[in-house]
Design an enzyme around this catalytic site. Structure first.
Site, PDB file in Angstrom:
ATOM      1  CG  ASP A 154      48.435 -38.785 -32.187  1.00  0.00           C
ATOM      2  OD1 ASP A 154      48.324 -38.111 -33.110  1.00  0.00           O
ATOM      3  OD2 ASP A 154      47.313 -38.782 -31.572  1.00  0.00           O
TER       4      ASP A 154
ATOM      5  CG  HIS B 112      37.148 -41.427 -38.396  1.00  0.00           C
ATOM      6  ND1 HIS B 112      36.110 -41.268 -38.886  1.00  0.00           N
ATOM      7  CD2 HIS B 112      37.170 -41.785 -37.022  1.00  0.00           C
ATOM      8  CE1 HIS B 112      35.130 -41.588 -37.919  1.00  0.00           C
ATOM      9  NE2 HIS B 112      35.908 -41.971 -36.868  1.00  0.00           N
TER      10      HIS B 112
HETATM   11  C1  PEP Z   1      46.982 -42.918 -30.688  1.00  0.00           C
HETATM   12  O1  PEP Z   1      47.163 -41.825 -31.204  1.00  0.00           O
HETATM   13  O2  PEP Z   1      47.557 -43.970 -30.916  1.00  0.00           O
HETATM   14  C2  PEP Z   1      45.535 -43.256 -30.396  1.00  0.00           C
HETATM   15  C3  PEP Z   1      45.112 -44.558 -29.850  1.00  0.00           C
HETATM   16  O3  PEP Z   1      44.857 -42.163 -30.276  1.00  0.00           O
HETATM   17  P1  PEP Z   1      43.949 -41.635 -31.564  1.00  0.00           P
HETATM   18  O4  PEP Z   1      44.169 -42.685 -32.636  1.00  0.00           O
HETATM   19  O5  PEP Z   1      42.452 -41.426 -31.081  1.00  0.00           O
HETATM   20  O6  PEP Z   1      44.790 -40.218 -31.852  1.00  0.00           O
HETATM   21 MG    MG Z   2      46.360 -40.213 -30.327  1.00  0.00          MG
END
Ligand code: PEP
Ligand code: MG
Length: 580
Positions: free
Chosen positions: A458, A191
């Site tokens: 992910d 984050h």
């Molecule tokens: C991802 O997983 O690439 C995505 C855009 O979602 P987040 O980063 O919020 O998990």
């Molecule tokens: Mg994601």
């Protein structure tokens, strides 16, 4: 001075005074006091509550003025706790009956409360333990006389050094004065990294123990491009990095000129560049960087920045505000709640999960808490008549999950129909492709949605078995791994075959190293942090679709990520020598 290597997650070089957020845990030993001293202790407690209330009220008003009532409201719950007579009386009783210091009484009573909250079945109440923690620390600081490092109103540029930055901390940050981040832990898609890139400030994560090395007030260099930090640099290091910082700013400024130009290759092939946001206030900077819409609105930040579970009205207000800020004709892809895993506080959960990234997160959590899910869906549907709203489900792993989510959405539509509330019946419904089970068989899912958005953050973590937030394995987290590229290519092809839209909204979309490749693979929509838009656009405008396709063909013939990255670096530098 010594250079501390980490992972550069947001480019640029900055030199500023450090503010260190330590992972403080104020230890309060039990100390016996006599009856006369107990009276004094109660007086100290009362002073501490007054001081904490004044500080919090000021903080709430300032944060509300800067970021809106929604975020400022975080502090209302804390104020409510301080005014709670039952709580205060219990602390006073503890001092008098047990004859202990006010500090000790605060700790004992707050622990009692926290245990009670932790055992409540309502997950949201369990999360409130965090607020109790905050209040306990604030009272103890007031009693012990420690100064709380207040990051909501800064009066000069600072770099924030922390073990990790919680989403709630970044939400309340005075962003106008924070010019860099450095953290002990984290990876490229943690984050902190995402927030830093969205803010366009340099950041280095995964530094090990930088919080122990730097103290508040130290001068610190953060080189987010080369991925290191220098605490208390010498004169030569200062000169060198001032120069490097200026060069980067110049480079960015030159890029900014193309913000208003279309994302079209030299031979006329057009793509769409959109932005990812966490709050409606992120929209203006994203548009200023040249994004033509919002490809990912991470709505879980509505939960993470609020002390109470958002109501339908809170959801509606946030989405309506986002649409108003976006202006007409531009899409707003609202992703339904993606809570859990890193976007949830495991330590505070009643039963912390052993494997939160493989646990009750995202759409799974929503399907387990249908009233919560419906509140959000109702708000999205109600707001759908105000603009180009699209809805997107995250973390879909099975067809059943997708169908269940759609069924709940249908229920919501029926309810709104019965209530005579208008909504857009043919709202585009899409899903994230971020787990291999979907990316391996995308055609099956493509028949049931109107668009895909590939969540590479992910998808990479689940394909390569690499925790996206763990700095120890950050070197293994690689978008250029041939297995990941094969999945990305197959999803793009499946979307085209089935006539549905497809984008990438993971960090890979904004990484200029992969622009030529993704263009060549036929990706029509890229969604990224606002500040990444100009460089990606510059690469697109400097090449031809033919060249990009040739690059993609070559890349897909490689066996290793090293070959992929080396080749892409060379090819990109040919058209944009100052890149990377
Ligand atoms: C991802 O997983 O690439 C995505 C855009 O979602 P987040 O980063 O919020 O998990
Ligand atoms: Mg994601």
């Amino acid at each position: 001075m010594e250079i501390r290597k980490g992972i550069g997650v947001s480019p640029g070089v900055v030199i500023a005074t450090a503010v260190v957020l330590d992972a403080e845990d104020l230890m309060v030993p039990r100390r016996h006091v006599d009856a006369a001293q107990a009276v004094v202790e109660v007086g100290r407690l009362s002073d501490a509550i007054t001081r904490a209330t004044l500080d919090l009220t000021k903080l709430r008003d300032e944060v509300s003025a800067a970021h809106g009532k929604e975020i400022g409201g975080i502090f209302d719950v804390h104020l409510g706790l301080l005014r709670d007579k039952t709580l205060v009386n219990q602390i006073v009783a503890e001092v008098n009956t047990q004859q202990t210091t006010a500090e000790y009484a605060v700790s004992v009573v707050m622990r009692r409360y926290k245990t009670k909250f932790t055992h409540m079945s309502d997950r949201y109440m369990q999360e409130r333990v965090k607020d109790m923690d905050d209040i306990e620390k604030r009272l103890l600081r007031a009693l012990i006389g420690q100064k709380h490092q207040d990051l909501t109103h800064l009066d000069r540029p600072v770099v924030v050094i922390a073990h990790d930055l919680l989403p709630s901390q970044t939400a309340a940050l005075d962003r106008s004065h924070v010019v860099g981040f450095a953290t002990d832990v984290g990876g490229r898609t943690s984050h902190t990294a995402i927030v830093a890139r969205a803010m366009g400030i340099p950041a280095v994560v995964g530094l090990g123990n930088v919080t122990a090395e730097a103290s508040g007030g130290d001068t610190v260099i953060i080189d987010g491009t080369r991925g290191y930090v220098i605490v208390n640099p010498d004169a030569d290091q200062l000169t060198e990095h001032r120069e490097a910082g200026k060069k980067f700013v110049d480079f960015e400024r030159r890029l900014q000129d193309i913000a208003t130009q279309p994302a079209v290759t030299r031979d006329g092939y057009a793509v769409t560049l959109q932005a990812n946001i966490e709050f409606p206030t992120d929209i203006a900077p994203a548009l200023a960087h040249g994004a033509s819409g919002i490809g990912l609105y991470r709505t879980e930040f509505l939960y993470l920045s609020s002390p109470v579970e958002p109501t339908e009205a809170d959801h509606y207000a946030a989405y309506a505000e986002a649409l108003a800020r976006l202006g007409s004709g531009k899409p707003l892809v609202i992703r339904t709640l993606d809570l859990g895993a890193d976007k949830y506080t495991q330590e505070k959960a009643q039963n912390p999960e052993r494997n939160p990234f493989l646990g009750d997160r995202s759409i799974r959590m929503c399907l387990h808490d249908i009233p919560m899910f419906k509140r959000q869906l109702r708000a999205i549907m109600r707001v759908s008549v105000l603009g180009d709203v699209r809805i997107m489900f995250p973390m879909i792993c099975t067809l059943m999950e997708l169908r269940q989510a759609r069924m709940i959405l249908n229920d919501v539509m029926e309810e709104l129909d019965e209530e005579g509330v208008p909504f857009r019946r043919d709202i585009p419904i899409g899903m994230m492709v971020e787990v291999p089970s979907v990316a391996i068989m995308p055609d099956v899912f493509a028949k049931e949605v109107s668009f895909f958005s590939i969540g590479t953050n992910d998808l990479i973590q689940y394909t390569l078995a690499v925790d996206r937030t763990n700095e120890r394995v950050a070197g293994l987290f690689c978008p250029g791994h041939p297995a990941v590229l094969k999945l990305v290519r197959d999803v793009i092809r499946a979307a085209a075959r089935n006539g549905i839209g497809v984008s990438i909204c993971g960090e890979m979309a904004g990484d200029p190293l992969y622009t030529l490749l993704l263009l060549g693979l036929g990706l029509p929509v890229f969604s990224m942090n606002g500040p990444d838009v100009p460089e990606v656009k510059k690469i697109i405008r400097s090449t031809t679709i033919e060249h990009a396709r040739t690059v993609a063909r070559r890349v897909m013939s490689f066996d290793s990520e090293r070959q992929v990255m080396h080749f892409l670096r060379e090819e990109t530098r040919k058209i944009l020598p100052e890149a990377f």
